[in-house]
Design an enzyme around this catalytic site. Structure first.
Site, PDB file in Angstrom:
ATOM      1  N   CYS A 418      15.958 -14.071  32.037  1.00  0.00           N
ATOM      2  CA  CYS A 418      15.996 -12.973  31.057  1.00  0.00           C
ATOM      3  C   CYS A 418      14.682 -12.972  30.298  1.00  0.00           C
ATOM      4  O   CYS A 418      13.771 -13.744  30.611  1.00  0.00           O
ATOM      5  CB  CYS A 418      17.184 -13.092  30.119  1.00  0.00           C
ATOM      6  SG  CYS A 418      17.075 -14.440  28.935  1.00  0.00           S
ATOM      7  N   ASP A 419      14.571 -12.120  29.335  1.00  0.00           N
ATOM      8  CA  ASP A 419      13.297 -11.957  28.643  1.00  0.00           C
ATOM      9  C   ASP A 419      12.879 -13.212  27.898  1.00  0.00           C
ATOM     10  O   ASP A 419      11.724 -13.619  27.938  1.00  0.00           O
ATOM     11  CB  ASP A 419      13.404 -10.777  27.663  1.00  0.00           C
ATOM     12  CG  ASP A 419      12.052 -10.229  27.280  1.00  0.00           C
ATOM     13  OD1 ASP A 419      11.126 -10.353  28.101  1.00  0.00           O
ATOM     14  OD2 ASP A 419      11.918  -9.678  26.188  1.00  0.00           O
TER      15      ASP A 419
END
Length: 623
Positions: A418-419
């Site tokens: 994810c980010d």
């Protein structure tokens, strides 16, 4: 390149740059929180337990430790440890220039007309901007230098070259950062800080949420929060002991209001999943969990914006603020790093923003008479069923189920990306890890940030759809699966099923081929225990509804003529029970897909469903 592809590429580049900025802050959040705790507890005179001796070294953490850590992290992200060391060296020039006792020197270097502080000004500037520029810049220059000269070094002289090139490059950049880059950064930082102060003084800060809330839903939340707001917040907290900037992105109120409205007035799977999402979002601080609810009904962004504006306004007027970054954006984290005099403002701001976003979202849900929520869920399920029934993998891969299973054969490790590399990806990894363990598979399942992905053999990367493009850039040779929501997706079961099927077929490929030849020679009825068969099924799917209906009808007629009583049905693939009482007649492609999902049913493969009754001995063996 089409317009859609161009927009996707631009969006990916913006996300990539934002993630690069936040990537320098995120690994050092623990250090920032440590400084925030010490400031909140020991700061004189507003701390819980003021102590001038302990408070005396918080300035060293602020001016030296944190910027050096950020510069090292930024340099390391560009050129591993060598880049990290050079980045840490180079930022010292800007730190010294901006430190309080360096003001007379700084005033002589920086253009006096641009330098707003006098020689006797006692407050320094935390050089986070310098760290985020000098760290990556110096590491990039060292990397290019090594690419030009490292291959020309004679054998036996590698260590001399590595150490001295690193030291010389560090010396050059620390001087450049003091005499050239530093003055520009000092002025820029002061202007930015003054601009933020002006915005706050004129009560314009809440308007920033008009940009922040939509950007969060587009998965730029970490870029905005950690790349922009946290560095500015630290600078403000160093002066007044707290900052409302820490709350602007991490405020869980807007998302809480939307999820509450969905739980009460939503439809379909969104309504049923919202209560669980509330706990994960509000207590766990995983804001990404409410993004799909907004993306499914984009007008809900108005609720998020209204809640965000309300929260920031209340934080500002009621004296709210945090002493350090709240990461993740959980109400628990917010309370832990709230300033001593800011608890009332923070709590009212969070609850107020939740109330406003709830009202707006509730009105939207009540006025919306369409069934888009249910339709979206049904379309998602239908798309998955179509892919399964056609023997296809996800449409973006364009591969058949056979190819997908074969590619799953090489999977050695699963990574959720994810980010930020925490929060939602960690929870998604936990969910899949449990499924993998229950399936008896011995595969590691971990999580990381997209920026830290490395192209390794045998890698399966699972990421959010918004980040899929960046993940593929980082790991072009990996197997990729993209999901809409890490915490609620049917794709985990598909992944586990394919891994299991690949594991069963991969070790003995030659034996499988041999058995397939034997089965073809002996007939497709080999190995079927007809005594257990209680139902004959044809798999119905959208592309062949007429064919399957006709085929099941013809086969039923053949069964009646032969005096057989076993029922014949046309069913969907997900309506089957995984037990040997079902005998499924399917094409070879559908048979492969059935093998992925079911390991107990009996399957007879045919070239033409309409001629299933002509399979030699099949009807005779049925009851």
């Amino acid at each position: 390149m089409s317009e859609t592809q161009s927009k996707s590429s631009v969006k990916a580049k913006i996300q990539k740059f934002g993630t690069f900025l936040s990537g320098m802050i995120m690994p050092n959040i623990g250090a920032i929180i440590a400084w925030g705790f010490m400031t909140a507890i020991f700061m004189s005179p507003n701390g819980w337990f003021p102590n001038k001796y302990i408070n005396s070294f918080t300035s060293s953490m602020l001016y030296f430790m944190i910027p050096i850590l950020i510069a090292y992290t930024g340099g390391k992200s560009v050129y591993e440890e060598r880049g990290g060391v050079v980045g840490a060296i180079s930022v010292v020039g800007t730190i010294v220039l901006a430190f309080p006792w360096a003001k007379p020197v700084a005033q002589g270097i920086v253009y006096p007309s641009l330098y707003p502080y006098g020689a006797n000004h006692s407050t320094g500037i935390p050089m986070f901007l310098g760290a985020m520029i000098m760290g990556p810049l110096s590491a990039w220059c060292l990397k290019k230098f090594d690419q030009a000269f490292q291959s020309k070094v004679k054998a036996g002289f590698e260590m001399i070259y590595n150490n001295f090139s690193q030291g010389i490059m560090g010396m050059i950049f620390v001087a450049l950062s003091y005499f050239l880059v530093g003055p520009i950064l000092v002025v820029s930082t002061i202007w930015i800080a003054n601009g933020v102060d002006w915005i706050i003084a004129h009560n314009l800060l809440p308007l920033a949420n008009l940009v922040i809330e939509p950007a969060k839903v587009l998965f730029l939340n970490n870029a905005i929060g950690n790349g922009v707001l946290v560095p500015l917040g630290i600078q403000q907290a160093a002066k007044i002991g707290k900052s409302v900037l820490f709350l602007m992105e991490s405020n869980p109120g807007p998302g809480l209001g939307i999820l509450l409205a969905c739980a009460l007035f939503g439809k379909g799977s969104a309504k049923s999943s919202a209560p669980g999402a509330i706990i994960v979002h509000f207590l766990g601080g995983v804001h990404e969990i409410y993004f799909p609810y907004v993306l499914m009904k984009p007008i809900l962004i108005l609720a998020a914006m209204a809640g965000g504006i309300t929260g920031t306004f209340l934080f500002s007027v009621l004296g709210g603020g945090l002493t350090a970054a709240a990461s993740p954006g959980s109400i628990i984290a917010i309370l832990l790093v709230s300033a001593k005099d800011a608890y009332f403002g923070n709590i009212v701001g969070v609850l107020g923003s939740a109330a406003v976003s709830f009202v707006v979202a509730a009105v939207i849900y009540k006025m919306d008479k369409s069934s888009d929520g249910d339709l979206a869920a049904a379309q998602g399920q239908m798309a998955a069923m179509k892919a399964e029934s056609k023997g296809l993998a996800e449409e973006e891969n364009g591969a058949s189920a056979v190819e997908t299973v074969e590619s799953y054969k090489d999977v050695q490790r699963i990574i959720f990306a994810c980010d930020a590399g925490m929060g939602s990806s960690a929870m998604g990894a936990s969910l899949l890890r449990d499924k993998v363990k229950k399936a008896g598979l011995n595969l590691p399942v971990t999580n990381t940030a997209v920026r830290n992905l490395k192209d390794e053999p045998g890698l399966l990367v699972i990421t959010q759809e918004e980040l899929a493009e960046r993940a593929k850039e980082k790991t072009p040779n990996a197997l990729h699966v993209s999901v809409g929501n890490f915490l609620s997706t049917p794709k985990y079961d598909q992944v586990v099923a394919r891994l299991k099927a690949a594991g069963e077929t991969a070790p003995e490929a030659e034996q499988v081929k041999k058995s397939e030849k034997q089965e073809k020679k002996a007939g497709s009825l080999a190995g079927i225990d007809f005594a257990k068969v209680k139902e004959v099924d044809f798999i119905r799917h959208d592309q062949h509804i007429g064919t399957v209906t006709m085929a099941s009808s013809l086969f039923k007629d053949e069964m009646q003529k032969a005096g057989k009583q076993t029922p014949v049905k046309a069913v969907r693939i997900n309506e089957l029970d995984n037990d040997p009482s079902h005998l499924v007649i399917a094409t070879a492609m559908a048979g492969k897909n059935l093998a992925i999902r079911y390991d107990q049913i009996h399957v007879v493969t045919v070239d033409d469903l309409l001629k299933a009754g002509e399979v030699s001995g099949l009807i005779d063996k049925l009851k």
